[in-house]
Enzyme design. Structure first.
Site, PDB file in Angstrom:
ATOM      1  N   ILE A  97       5.107   6.272 -10.972  1.00  0.00           N
ATOM      2  CA  ILE A  97       3.691   6.016 -10.693  1.00  0.00           C
ATOM      3  C   ILE A  97       2.894   6.093 -11.986  1.00  0.00           C
ATOM      4  CG2 ILE A  97       1.676   6.780  -9.369  1.00  0.00           C
ATOM      5  CD1 ILE A  97       3.763   8.327  -7.547  1.00  0.00           C
ATOM      6  N   CYS A  98       2.128   5.061 -12.255  1.00  0.00           N
ATOM      7  CA  CYS A  98       1.251   5.047 -13.423  1.00  0.00           C
ATOM      8  C   CYS A  98      -0.124   5.557 -12.974  1.00  0.00           C
ATOM      9  CB  CYS A  98       1.160   3.626 -13.992  1.00  0.00           C
ATOM     10  SG  CYS A  98       0.108   3.518 -15.449  1.00  0.00           S
TER      11      CYS A  98
END
Length: 160
Positions: A97-98
């Protein structure tokens, strides 16, 4: 200590106390749209997330794996989606997840609940279901089990 109980290896006393406190708080007041799957491992939480009503992910269910480092909460937990991960511009097909609060913008004041709410908010604000443009290259570079915490993220999209 009885022979059947095993201490959580790798967590400091501060981390253990904090996680136990967060777990109790979660049981009393769970964040809407999330379920903690109970295990005996305090250092790894599996959390079920259901997409919010009225969003692209409404009624879809995903699982987050939250791994707590030895020095939590001074250090951010590692949070990834287990397969299949949602189709989203900030979520890679390998589940990474960014999201800045998981890395550079982490604060010890944050909790598992606040991280979950941020992830749900990120999902809810999406207008299209698509992978990040560099998904294939990124996932290929992570093949040997690389942690998302080893990535030098570039946070530039404040719309999602």
């Amino acid at each position: 200590m009885s022979s059947t109980s095993t201490p959580n290896r790798g967590l400091t006393k501060i981390a253990t106390n904090r996680l136990q406190k967060e777990l109790v708080e979660w049981q009393v007041n769970p964040p809407a749209g999330f379920k903690h799957k109970v295990t005996d491992n305090l250092q790894r939480w599996i959390i079920e997330v259901t997409g919010a009503p009225g969003t692209l992910y409404a009624n879809e269910t995903y699982q987050l794996q939250v791994d707590f480092p030895e020095h939590y909460p001074m250090e951010a937990p590692q949070v990834i989606f287990l397969q299949p991960s949602p189709l989203h511009a900030h979520i890679y097909s390998n589940g990474h997840i960014c999201l800045d609060i998981l890395y550079d913008s982490w604060s010890p004041a944050m909790t598992v609940s606040s991280v979950c709410m941020s992830i749900l908010s990120m999902l809810s604000s999406s207008t299209v279901k698509e992978r990040p443009p560099d998904n294939d290259r990124y996932v290929k570079n992570c093949r040997n089990g690389r942690s998302p915490k080893e990535t030098r993220w570039w946070f530039h999209d404040d719309k999602v």
